[in-house]
Write a protein that holds these residues in place. Structure first.
Motif, PDB file in Angstrom:
ATOM      1  N   GLY A 191       0.773  -1.164   0.128  1.00  0.00           N
ATOM      2  CA  GLY A 191      -0.021  -0.099   0.013  1.00  0.00           C
ATOM      3  C   GLY A 191       0.816   1.195   0.033  1.00  0.00           C
ATOM      4  N   VAL A 192       2.235   1.174  -0.476  1.00  0.00           N
ATOM      5  CA  VAL A 192       2.971   2.323  -0.800  1.00  0.00           C
ATOM      6  C   VAL A 192       3.223   2.535  -2.239  1.00  0.00           C
ATOM      7  CG1 VAL A 192       5.293   3.383  -0.121  1.00  0.00           C
ATOM      8  CG2 VAL A 192       4.041   2.129   1.595  1.00  0.00           C
ATOM      9  N   PRO A 193       2.694   3.369  -2.859  1.00  0.00           N
ATOM     10  CA  PRO A 193       2.716   3.530  -4.392  1.00  0.00           C
ATOM     11  C   PRO A 193       4.350   3.478  -4.842  1.00  0.00           C
ATOM     12  CG  PRO A 193       1.261   5.283  -3.600  1.00  0.00           C
ATOM     13  CD  PRO A 193       1.861   4.328  -2.199  1.00  0.00           C
ATOM     14  N   LYS A 194       4.453   2.642  -5.646  1.00  0.00           N
ATOM     15  CA  LYS A 194       5.952   2.699  -6.198  1.00  0.00           C
ATOM     16  C   LYS A 194       6.964   2.389  -5.410  1.00  0.00           C
ATOM     17  CE  LYS A 194       4.273   5.124 -10.460  1.00  0.00           C
ATOM     18  NZ  LYS A 194       4.416   6.061 -11.092  1.00  0.00           N
ATOM     19  N   LEU A 195       6.792   1.760  -4.202  1.00  0.00           N
ATOM     20  CA  LEU A 195       7.801   1.195  -3.354  1.00  0.00           C
ATOM     21  C   LEU A 195       9.014   0.587  -3.913  1.00  0.00           C
ATOM     22  CD1 LEU A 195       8.985   1.104  -0.129  1.00  0.00           C
ATOM     23  CD2 LEU A 195       7.652  -1.125  -0.333  1.00  0.00           C
ATOM     24  N   VAL A 196       8.529  -0.567  -4.795  1.00  0.00           N
ATOM     25  CA  VAL A 196       9.437  -1.535  -5.260  1.00  0.00           C
ATOM     26  C   VAL A 196      10.001  -0.895  -6.511  1.00  0.00           C
ATOM     27  CG1 VAL A 196       9.654  -3.749  -6.453  1.00  0.00           C
ATOM     28  CG2 VAL A 196       8.380  -3.352  -4.488  1.00  0.00           C
ATOM     29  N   LYS A 197      11.363  -0.510  -6.877  1.00  0.00           N
ATOM     30  CA  LYS A 197      12.092   0.236  -7.874  1.00  0.00           C
ATOM     31  C   LYS A 197      12.623  -1.033  -8.659  1.00  0.00           C
ATOM     32  CE  LYS A 197      11.735   4.105  -5.326  1.00  0.00           C
ATOM     33  NZ  LYS A 197      10.245   4.126  -5.054  1.00  0.00           N
ATOM     34  N   ALA A 198      12.994  -0.522 -10.057  1.00  0.00           N
ATOM     35  CA  ALA A 198      13.276  -1.386 -11.077  1.00  0.00           C
ATOM     36  C   ALA A 198      14.563  -2.027 -10.680  1.00  0.00           C
ATOM     37  CB  ALA A 198      13.593  -0.784 -12.284  1.00  0.00           C
ATOM     38  N   ASP A 199      15.376  -1.430  -9.666  1.00  0.00           N
ATOM     39  CA  ASP A 199      16.800  -1.961  -9.455  1.00  0.00           C
ATOM     40  C   ASP A 199      16.484  -2.812  -8.093  1.00  0.00           C
ATOM     41  OD1 ASP A 199      16.446   0.149  -7.415  1.00  0.00           O
ATOM     42  OD2 ASP A 199      18.437   0.817  -8.102  1.00  0.00           O
ATOM     43  N   TRP A 200      15.304  -2.767  -7.739  1.00  0.00           N
ATOM     44  CA  TRP A 200      15.016  -3.776  -6.537  1.00  0.00           C
ATOM     45  C   TRP A 200      15.035  -5.282  -7.076  1.00  0.00           C
ATOM     46  CZ3 TRP A 200      11.873  -1.989  -1.761  1.00  0.00           C
ATOM     47  CH2 TRP A 200      12.222  -0.493  -1.342  1.00  0.00           C
ATOM     48  N   ILE A 201      14.604  -5.388  -8.219  1.00  0.00           N
ATOM     49  CA  ILE A 201      14.115  -6.562  -9.045  1.00  0.00           C
ATOM     50  C   ILE A 201      15.378  -7.212  -9.536  1.00  0.00           C
ATOM     51  CG2 ILE A 201      12.637  -7.355 -10.688  1.00  0.00           C
ATOM     52  CD1 ILE A 201      10.871  -4.928 -10.270  1.00  0.00           C
ATOM     53  N   LYS A 202      15.359  -8.604  -9.162  1.00  0.00           N
ATOM     54  CA  LYS A 202      16.414  -9.506 -10.047  1.00  0.00           C
ATOM     55  C   LYS A 202      15.856  -9.813 -11.452  1.00  0.00           C
ATOM     56  CE  LYS A 202      17.907 -14.331  -9.109  1.00  0.00           C
ATOM     57  NZ  LYS A 202      17.899 -15.367  -8.260  1.00  0.00           N
ATOM     58  N   PRO A 203      16.744  -9.471 -12.353  1.00  0.00           N
ATOM     59  CA  PRO A 203      16.152  -9.638 -13.794  1.00  0.00           C
ATOM     60  C   PRO A 203      15.767 -11.029 -13.882  1.00  0.00           C
ATOM     61  CG  PRO A 203      18.402  -8.666 -13.777  1.00  0.00           C
ATOM     62  CD  PRO A 203      18.122  -9.003 -12.355  1.00  0.00           C
ATOM     63  N   GLY A 204      14.547 -11.000 -14.465  1.00  0.00           N
ATOM     64  CA  GLY A 204      13.724 -12.218 -15.004  1.00  0.00           C
ATOM     65  C   GLY A 204      12.943 -12.662 -13.779  1.00  0.00           C
ATOM     66  N   ALA A 205      12.951 -12.037 -12.464  1.00  0.00           N
ATOM     67  CA  ALA A 205      12.046 -12.478 -11.346  1.00  0.00           C
ATOM     68  C   ALA A 205      10.447 -12.403 -11.753  1.00  0.00           C
ATOM     69  CB  ALA A 205      12.384 -11.492 -10.183  1.00  0.00           C
ATOM     70  N   ALA A 206       9.684 -13.219 -11.209  1.00  0.00           N
ATOM     71  CA  ALA A 206       8.227 -13.032 -11.107  1.00  0.00           C
ATOM     72  C   ALA A 206       7.888 -11.904 -10.175  1.00  0.00           C
ATOM     73  CB  ALA A 206       7.560 -14.257 -10.896  1.00  0.00           C
ATOM     74  N   VAL A 207       7.230 -10.882 -10.693  1.00  0.00           N
ATOM     75  CA  VAL A 207       6.972  -9.856  -9.740  1.00  0.00           C
ATOM     76  C   VAL A 207       5.111  -9.688  -9.708  1.00  0.00           C
ATOM     77  CG1 VAL A 207       7.015  -7.318  -9.089  1.00  0.00           C
ATOM     78  CG2 VAL A 207       9.023  -8.569 -10.200  1.00  0.00           C
ATOM     79  N   ILE A 208       4.675  -9.565  -8.645  1.00  0.00           N
ATOM     80  CA  ILE A 208       3.183  -9.822  -8.189  1.00  0.00           C
ATOM     81  C   ILE A 208       3.164  -8.734  -7.539  1.00  0.00           C
ATOM     82  CG2 ILE A 208       1.239 -10.781  -7.510  1.00  0.00           C
ATOM     83  CD1 ILE A 208       2.484 -12.430  -9.617  1.00  0.00           C
ATOM     84  N   ASP A 209       2.246  -7.585  -8.023  1.00  0.00           N
ATOM     85  CA  ASP A 209       2.006  -6.173  -7.315  1.00  0.00           C
ATOM     86  C   ASP A 209       0.426  -6.141  -6.821  1.00  0.00           C
ATOM     87  OD1 ASP A 209       1.706  -3.686  -6.299  1.00  0.00           O
ATOM     88  OD2 ASP A 209       2.368  -2.806  -8.598  1.00  0.00           O
ATOM     89  N   VAL A 210       0.423  -6.416  -5.502  1.00  0.00           N
ATOM     90  CA  VAL A 210      -0.977  -6.515  -4.854  1.00  0.00           C
ATOM     91  C   VAL A 210      -1.475  -4.860  -4.659  1.00  0.00           C
ATOM     92  CG1 VAL A 210      -2.420  -7.650  -2.869  1.00  0.00           C
ATOM     93  CG2 VAL A 210      -0.453  -8.640  -3.864  1.00  0.00           C
ATOM     94  N   GLY A 211      -0.635  -4.097  -4.531  1.00  0.00           N
ATOM     95  CA  GLY A 211      -0.803  -2.672  -3.913  1.00  0.00           C
ATOM     96  C   GLY A 211      -1.919  -2.146  -4.937  1.00  0.00           C
ATOM     97  N   ALA A 212      -2.740  -1.337  -4.040  1.00  0.00           N
ATOM     98  CA  ALA A 212      -3.862  -0.561  -4.708  1.00  0.00           C
ATOM     99  C   ALA A 212      -4.097   0.728  -4.007  1.00  0.00           C
ATOM    100  CB  ALA A 212      -5.299  -1.488  -5.081  1.00  0.00           C
ATOM    101  N   THR A 213      -3.264   1.505  -4.147  1.00  0.00           N
ATOM    102  CA  THR A 213      -3.549   2.725  -3.219  1.00  0.00           C
ATOM    103  C   THR A 213      -3.947   4.105  -4.400  1.00  0.00           C
ATOM    104  OG1 THR A 213      -1.594   2.230  -2.057  1.00  0.00           O
ATOM    105  CG2 THR A 213      -2.245   4.590  -2.066  1.00  0.00           C
ATOM    106  N   HIS A 214      -5.084   4.734  -3.918  1.00  0.00           N
ATOM    107  CA  HIS A 214      -5.681   5.600  -4.722  1.00  0.00           C
ATOM    108  C   HIS A 214      -4.814   6.952  -4.582  1.00  0.00           C
ATOM    109  CE1 HIS A 214      -8.818   2.815  -5.288  1.00  0.00           C
ATOM    110  NE2 HIS A 214      -9.171   3.586  -6.392  1.00  0.00           N
ATOM    111  N   VAL A 215      -4.190   7.517  -5.776  1.00  0.00           N
ATOM    112  CA  VAL A 215      -3.540   8.799  -5.959  1.00  0.00           C
ATOM    113  C   VAL A 215      -4.446   9.465  -6.995  1.00  0.00           C
ATOM    114  CG1 VAL A 215      -1.439   9.791  -6.417  1.00  0.00           C
ATOM    115  CG2 VAL A 215      -1.534   7.431  -5.264  1.00  0.00           C
ATOM    116  N   ASP A 216      -4.816  10.885  -6.514  1.00  0.00           N
ATOM    117  CA  ASP A 216      -5.501  11.624  -7.494  1.00  0.00           C
ATOM    118  C   ASP A 216      -6.763  10.823  -8.204  1.00  0.00           C
ATOM    119  OD1 ASP A 216      -3.790  13.722  -6.879  1.00  0.00           O
ATOM    120  OD2 ASP A 216      -2.531  13.364  -8.578  1.00  0.00           O
ATOM    121  N   GLY A 217      -7.389   9.848  -7.511  1.00  0.00           N
ATOM    122  CA  GLY A 217      -8.402   8.941  -7.950  1.00  0.00           C
ATOM    123  C   GLY A 217      -7.962   7.741  -8.811  1.00  0.00           C
ATOM    124  N   GLU A 218      -6.945   7.557  -8.878  1.00  0.00           N
ATOM    125  CA  GLU A 218      -6.263   6.432  -9.742  1.00  0.00           C
ATOM    126  C   GLU A 218      -5.737   5.378  -8.774  1.00  0.00           C
ATOM    127  OE1 GLU A 218      -6.307   5.768 -13.024  1.00  0.00           O
ATOM    128  OE2 GLU A 218      -7.927   7.181 -12.771  1.00  0.00           O
TER     129      GLU A 218
END
Ligand code: NAP
Length: 290
Positions: free
Chosen positions: A217-244
């Protein structure tokens, strides 16, 4: 310059997968209803008039209708006491025509959400929030488990993500996302690290993950350089920012790094409702004997 080939990220279409599964459920229900069985029935209880909750309930009602389930709604006033809510749950527990009970969260301050979860009969606890089903999950038994984690496991299975011996990192430790997904991943023999708000060096831990699940629930917490190349990344977060709604993963930056990635729209969300239907279908099969 790196010699590694570029990564083509597979973007999960959770809606398509959800529609496929719901189509199968609708066929099963229609077949048994034609043969004289009653349709599955889900009772949804809303306390108060939170607009987000009302909109979630609308989505669930629509999903039930499309697969041929009955849905029964109980809209209670915002000042309903815990005692009155539990009395309603006891009535629904005793009603043989009801297969699943869901109390839309959050509940108002005067009501203890744990007491509500405990009051739902374990064999109607289709949201997997009660202590009996949570215990069954811990003990490796069959049960009714939280819908979002079940949806994530289905996504990983459909995309043939290897879990045996994989390093899985889960950010978040809630009862509806982080804890149950950690246990489900462990059941598949992944080596699971659970992270939370006090975790040190979160980025370095995430970089070790073959499978990374973010339920924060923290928008864009996970940056590209936190991700191991090729990893499976599941984003559950859904925080409303400016209605989106905005996810926990920086989606655009993660493209070309992750091997598999769920978008924050049409990703995990449609699978959550589908697993609610799946759990209701499961209890209905037991109740009507099919
Ligand atoms: P929650 O109960 O608030 O739990 C959030 C978790 O994230 C907590 O364990 C918290 O740690 C951890 N956390 C918070 N800030 C952190 C940080 N900076 N670094 C690391 N960990 C941090 O939330 P939830 O109910 O699990 O939901 C999480 C998100 O998923 C929300 O955006 C929610 O809207 C979304 N969600 C989506 C669906 C869907 O179907 N798409 C379903 C459910 C939830 P502590 O335990 O230390 O506080």
């Amino acid at each position: 310059m790196s010699d590694s080939p570029p990564i083509e990220t597979v973007v999960v279409n959770g809606l398509e997968l959800a529609q496929e599964l719901r189509g199968q459920m609708a066929e099963e229900v229609a077949r048994h209803v034609d043969a004289g069985k009653r349709p599955p029935s889900l009772a949804v209880v809303l306390v108060g008039d939170d607009p987000a909750s009302a909109s979630y309930i609308k989505g669930k009602r629509r999903a039930c209708k499309r697969v041929g389930f009955d849905s029964v709604e109980h809209n209670l006033a915002g000042d309903t006491s815990q005692e009155d809510l539990i009395a309603l749950l006891q009535k629904l527990n005793a009603d043989d025509g009801i297969d699943g009970i869901l109390v839309q969260l959050p509940v108002p301050k005067q009501i203890d959400a744990n007491a509500v979860a405990e009051a739902i009969a374990p064999d109607k606890d289709v949201d997997g929030v009660g202590p009996i089903n949570a215990g069954r999950l811990v003990m490796g038994e069959d049960g009714l488990f939280a819908c979002t984690p079940l949806g994530i496991m289905e996504i990983l299975a459909r995309h043939e993500i290897p879990l045996e011996g994989a390093n899985a990192v889960v950010i978040g430790r809630s009862m509806i996302v982080g804890k149950p997904i950690s246990l489900l991943l462990q059941r598949k023999n992944a080596t699971v690290t659970m992270c939370h708000s006090r975790t040190r060096d979160l980025d370095a831990i995430c970089r070790q993950a073959d499978v990374l699940v973010a339920g924060v629930g923290v928008p864009k917490l996970v940056k590209a350089d936190w991700i191991k190349p090729g990893a499976a990344v599941i984003d559950v977060g859904a925080t409303h920012v400016d209605g989106e709604p905005v996810g926990d993963v920086d989606f655009d930056a993660a493209l070309g790094v992750a091997g598999l990635l769920t978008p924050h729209r049409r990703g995990v969300g449609p699978m959550t409702i589908t697993m609610l239907l799946h759990n209701t279908l499961k209890t209905w099969r037991d109740r009507v004997g099919v």
